[in-house]
Design an enzyme around this catalytic site. Structure first.
Site, PDB file in Angstrom:
ATOM      1  N   ASP A  15      60.794  -5.779  57.399  1.00  0.00           N
ATOM      2  CA  ASP A  15      61.010  -4.670  56.465  1.00  0.00           C
ATOM      3  C   ASP A  15      59.967  -4.706  55.337  1.00  0.00           C
ATOM      4  O   ASP A  15      59.432  -3.670  54.935  1.00  0.00           O
ATOM      5  CB  ASP A  15      62.429  -4.759  55.887  1.00  0.00           C
ATOM      6  CG  ASP A  15      62.794  -3.523  55.094  1.00  0.00           C
ATOM      7  OD1 ASP A  15      62.826  -2.432  55.699  1.00  0.00           O
ATOM      8  OD2 ASP A  15      63.031  -3.644  53.878  1.00  0.00           O
ATOM      9  N   LYS A  70      56.659  -1.981  54.280  1.00  0.00           N
ATOM     10  CA  LYS A  70      56.262  -1.486  52.964  1.00  0.00           C
ATOM     11  C   LYS A  70      54.788  -1.765  52.699  1.00  0.00           C
ATOM     12  O   LYS A  70      54.076  -0.938  52.117  1.00  0.00           O
ATOM     13  CB  LYS A  70      57.141  -2.123  51.882  1.00  0.00           C
ATOM     14  CG  LYS A  70      58.620  -1.749  52.018  1.00  0.00           C
ATOM     15  CD  LYS A  70      59.503  -2.490  51.022  1.00  0.00           C
ATOM     16  CE  LYS A  70      60.985  -2.166  51.280  1.00  0.00           C
ATOM     17  NZ  LYS A  70      61.887  -2.924  50.411  1.00  0.00           N
TER      18      LYS A  70
END
Lengths: 382, 382
Positions: B238, B242
């Site tokens: 995750d 980003k």
């Protein structure tokens, strides 16, 4: 791997867009070609070809003025302009300047006020009312007479022109827009705390009691970190101006006189000449070493802190714990902590160099790009 | 003093503007009424009357959809909608949904994708190409297939619609716009370093070797700080998403596979069932206590750091000095440090809570307000 992240030819807008049928033409006038104005002129010159090619934004530098001279139909000569000491701006000349920048036809006209002049700020309502955009790091409009501040914002709200002032607090740090976004999406401000002076941050990051405080002020003065008269920094008034700007952004009708400022300049040295102040600056040392020792004894350090909350607005030198954000900032960093209903356990913090010609000019440039965005110019990563 | 800064009736746009002749009407469709979507619906409902009165912006919630149901002509019922586990979005339904949101006439149409779905992201190019704005905290478009990413940005660049994704990194923190402004004003990115996971920040802010690492993960899991399967956080994927979004914003054609990720999940536990993983999670502890002791012996602490620079992109657990910004963040704070040509001595730092429904929804709302700004709606402090 290295080829994947090799820096492409154009550092910011990579894939050339389709040619736009009609670029947006922006006529630009720069007021105050001092350090910030000169940096802005250089940035605009550097970016103009890319913005035209990639975003259909055509930047035309029409004119530059300082308080004595105007340069019309600018070329590189204008880049060598310099502000000339005392600011004796002539209203008539400023109106002629603005009219020239606007020119004939339908171009968007934008005035970038890089002065620190109240007289220039007096013109904003008329310029905005006439549809000319104003972008500026000049703190006078945001922290000065509240009636003028209202007139400026009313003129911007009523017409088509925008008023941008991101550079007034924290220079290029995202401060004004961040506060605006918080409030406009329904968040509520509980407090703003900050270190808003790079000069004072540098002084107290360095000051550990091992040398006289006055020696550090002299060093900062010699390095050009302070104003020519260091009392302008030490008095806290410049910081208070920034706090007033933030307060008004949050809808509070604050004026400079409402800010509780504890000046670092003793009353008996406030009115003497600059030369006499510099000679007698050692008179600051006794009180400062006592305050430092007291803070150290309590396990803290001294920091110059601006604060706005429900109890009021203040600019004070105070003790903060050693593990506090303010104690761990470096060099000339500004720090802004926004405590809000949403950011309650931990604040939203913006930190970094908050002064200097390049980053201040970049804030003005950012405001210009926001104006262009409101006129339909798109910026994206593709 | 207190009367001066008394909080006025409306917390964000004080002086009522003149009534606008014709408000800008925005038709809104919310996709994915989970935690973020529900928070967004509440924020929109709360802000709508003020935005209409003060900024001439008329927000109409037209429809809400999850992967199984659509609510058209929304009322408060829609606010009680919830996402239903597995996301089985049906393309045909999504197109019908978008068409309904758009409606007849000339209203601005905006789709707020609060799902985490690749299938929804597949629709962005068509929606944008048809002139519908898309705003989203969904990381799939920005970190997924590069051809789709290009198609999305080309569709936005070629037409009138905007694509906003401020909420994909750092939730409501000003990250994407800050990077965009730096680059568009001619600054050059040297490096981005950050702690981009609130979950991993919390774990390593707490972990001091005095209790098993697995016990902290269990505690975070029980508090709802982790995903249902904590491996989604511990794997670092995750965070890598980003980093890919930031890299692409800076013009680098990075894909998820290009990020060097050192997962905190041992290979032999990566593929077992969630239940088995939770049973065997203590197997993480041995390696972790060794790493912690090694960091402590060198005077540092462990932090989960994402980094993008000229040498590549990485997501790793590493030792940082105790006086480092990353060592002094608290709770679930995200931290982003932008090092650029202009911000070279000290980075530009944005820090604060970087996850949670309210702040993530506020980022989506901010993107909506930026779209409205590009359509001529003005926001100001007056």
């Amino acid at each position: 791997m290295s080829s994947v992240i090799a820096v492409p030819e154009s550092p910011y807008l990579r894939a050339p867009r389709r040619a736009l049928a009609s670029p947006l033409v922006v006529h630009i006038g720069v007021i105050g070609p001092g350090k910030v104005g000169t940096a802005l002129l250089a940035q605009l010159k550097d970016a103009a070809p890319r913005l035209l090619r990639d975003a259909g934004l055509s930047l035309h530098l029409r004119a530059v003025t300082d308080s004595r001279h105007m340069w019309l139909d600018c070329d590189d000569e204008a880049l060598n302009g310099r502000a000339h000491g005392a600011q004796t701006w002539r209203p008539a000349d400023l109106d002629a300047f603005a009219a020239y920048v606007r020119g004939e036809g339908n171009a968007v006209a934008l005035l970038a006020d890089c002065s620190a002049s109240d007289i220039v700020a007096d013109h904003y309502p008329v310029w905005l009312g006439a549809g000319m955009h104003v972008v500026t790091p000049n703190k006078r409009a945001g922290s000065g007479d509240i009636a003028r501040w209202h007139a400026i914002h009313e003129a911007a709200a009523a017409g088509s022109a925008h008023f941008g002032y991101e550079g007034t607090v924290g220079a290029g740090l995202p401060v004004i827009q961040t506060l605006r976004d918080l409030l406009d999406t329904g968040d509520e401000l509980v407090a703003v705390e900050g270190m808003l002076s790079g000069t004072l941050a540098w002084l107290f990051n360095r000051y550990d009691g091992s040398m006289p405080f006055s020696a550090l002020v002299r060093e900062a003065h010699d390095l050009g970190y302070t104003e020519p008269d260091p009392r302008e920094d030490l008095s806290g008034v410049d910081v208070a101006r920034k706090l007033v700007i933030l307060a008004r952004e949050a809808g509070l009708k604050l004026a400079l006189k409402d800010v509780r400022i504890s000046s670092l300049v003793p009353a008996h040295l406030a009115e003497v000449s600059r030369d006499e102040f510099m000679e007698r600056i050692g008179e600051l040392d006794g009180a400062m070493i006592v305050r430092h020792a007291s803070a150290a004894a309590a396990g803290g350090v001294l920091r110059h802190v601006a604060r706005l909350d429900r109890t009021g607005a203040s600019v004070v030198l105070e003790r903060v714990p050693r593990d506090h954000t303010f104690a761990n900032a470096r060099l000339t960093d500004n720090v802004l902590r926004f405590s809000t209903r949403r950011y309650c356990d931990n604040a939203l913090v913006v930190q970094g160099p908050g002064a200097g010609p390049e980053v201040t000019a970049a804030a003005v440039f950012t405001d210009l790009l926001r104006v262009a965005g409101a006129m339909g110019v798109k910026r994206c990563a593709c």
